[in-house]
Design an enzyme around this catalytic site. Sequence first.
Site, PDB file in Angstrom:
ATOM      1  N   LYS A   8       0.861  -1.186   0.000  1.00 43.42           N
ATOM      2  CA  LYS A   8       0.000   0.000   0.000  1.00 43.42           C
ATOM      3  C   LYS A   8       0.896   1.235   0.000  1.00 43.42           C
ATOM      4  O   LYS A   8       1.393   1.659   1.027  1.00 43.42           O
ATOM      5  CB  LYS A   8      -0.901  -0.008   1.246  1.00 43.42           C
ATOM      6  CG  LYS A   8      -2.252   0.717   1.071  1.00 43.42           C
ATOM      7  CD  LYS A   8      -2.181   2.180   0.739  1.00 43.42           C
ATOM      8  CE  LYS A   8      -1.782   3.017   1.932  1.00 43.42           C
ATOM      9  NZ  LYS A   8      -1.807   4.499   1.595  1.00 43.42           N
ATOM     10  N   GLU A  48       8.451  17.344  14.225  1.00 35.70           N
ATOM     11  CA  GLU A  48       9.023  16.926  12.944  1.00 35.70           C
ATOM     12  C   GLU A  48       8.341  17.747  11.850  1.00 35.70           C
ATOM     13  O   GLU A  48       7.179  17.507  11.508  1.00 35.70           O
ATOM     14  CB  GLU A  48       8.812  15.431  12.691  1.00 35.70           C
ATOM     15  CG  GLU A  48       9.479  14.977  11.401  1.00 35.70           C
ATOM     16  CD  GLU A  48       9.189  13.526  11.045  1.00 35.70           C
ATOM     17  OE1 GLU A  48      10.058  12.902  10.407  1.00 35.70           O
ATOM     18  OE2 GLU A  48       8.111  13.028  11.397  1.00 35.70           O
ATOM     19  N   CYS A 108      13.082  11.472   6.382  1.00 39.80           N
ATOM     20  CA  CYS A 108      13.147  11.150   7.811  1.00 39.80           C
ATOM     21  C   CYS A 108      14.572  11.174   8.324  1.00 39.80           C
ATOM     22  O   CYS A 108      14.803  11.166   9.532  1.00 39.80           O
ATOM     23  CB  CYS A 108      12.497   9.792   8.092  1.00 39.80           C
ATOM     24  SG  CYS A 108      13.406   8.390   7.417  1.00 39.80           S
TER      25      CYS A 108
END
Length: 498
Positions: free
Chosen positions: A174, A383, A282
Amino acid sequence: MTNRISHRIDGKAWAGEPERSGEVYDPASGSVTSTVDFASISEVAEAVSAASRALPAWRNASLAARTRVLFAFRELLSARKDELAKIITSEHGKVESDAAGEIARAIENVEYACGAAQMLKGGYSESASTGIDVYSMLQPLGVVGVISPFNFPAMVPLWFVPNAIACGNTVVLKPSEKDPSAANFIADLFAEAGLPSGVLNVLHGDKVAVDGLLEHPDVKAISFVGSTPIARYVYETGTRNGKRVQALGGAKNHMVVLPDADLDLAADAAVSAGFGSAGERCMAVSVVVAVDPVGDELVAKIADRISRLQVGAGSRPSSDMGPLVTAAHHQRVSSYVDAGLSSGAALVVDGRGVAVDGSPDGFWLGPTLFDHVRPEMSLYTDEIFGPVLAVARVPGYEEALALVNRNPYGNGTAIYTTDGGAARRYQHEVEVGMVGVNVPIPVPVGYYSFGGWKDSLFGDTHAYGPEGFHFFTRTKVVTSRWPDPSHGGVNLGFPRND
């Protein structure tokens, strides 16, 4: 007329009509280029069923047959990498050279998975007891789900899919609905490489598809990469439903610059790692920790380099940095610039309102630099996942280490220094999963494993490399005893004096 992006189930494009669909944008122009089918629970069940049907034959296929497919896929991916890079750029926005780098790192992981025969060897103990042998073997889990993020639409799926299928599992992938076409391209290459129908299925969608995989009883494991709140949700939901889960979450990566560091090297690294892929990584450096007295000089060097960056469409060779992925993400990241000003941080370079020729409606935010950022500010705590670099100042090494270790995230960190003792001490004392010494983005090579600590990882197994093979297999131990054939029967062998 927009293109329709549909699921790949059981080796072919899904022919049904979706109950819901989403829009896919060209981030450089702000225009809709495609619509993507969103899976309902029935489509999730169809994809898992296809993977379940393919499982017995694929699990029983020889290691030679499985790795033959991987070798063929590696060759196809290498031959068509430029085509895939353009697809990534068109939907994500990153410059094509960055997309090409993503694919190169993905190929490393495919190459590692081609060594499955070496990684899947069990152990053997002869005569563990009188006449008894004990041995272990590694077997696949079954149907596994892979849920990947928008920022690396090719590399992250290829962190997991090659290892999973090398181990004999079948997969439902996915991808992010923001840039879904790369996953279809990868699935088509696998089919061309000879992967049997149903071994890899691509399911598009949103939370409905994610929850469907997390709750389906035939899905035995989930690999996920995304933000920390969603990683926590995936881990808790998946394990509650009896699944093995590795969920890689968010980050707030610090780059510590000591007074003895080469400041030109450090400034180059801060800009490259902070603004590559528009900060949508990230492993991006989002906080530079300047140890006194280097702050003023380092900030000036970073600002000077930012002034020379070219922001533009990723398809332009002259562009250093492209747009953000969606309008909503652009709005979210831009809000942190306002918040930083309100909290008292010093705005050194303002990326808002950057002008890009010919693309006024793109999702543009230029490189942005804040100085004197404090730990209580949202610039530091959150973040941001965009081209916003924060500089925090500390008086010494001890304070820098404490700042990094107090942070709830533990994905990546770097230290810039010419002092080997300081670097060695830092790599031992810092509470972070991946450490760079004069390396700003310490993403491990394919034969190590990727993953952080603390709120950057849920589960105990990192991605790809040796831990990837561990995640996608389970160990079976066999204890056996066979009667000694010397008790009788015809034996034409040479006589032995035992």
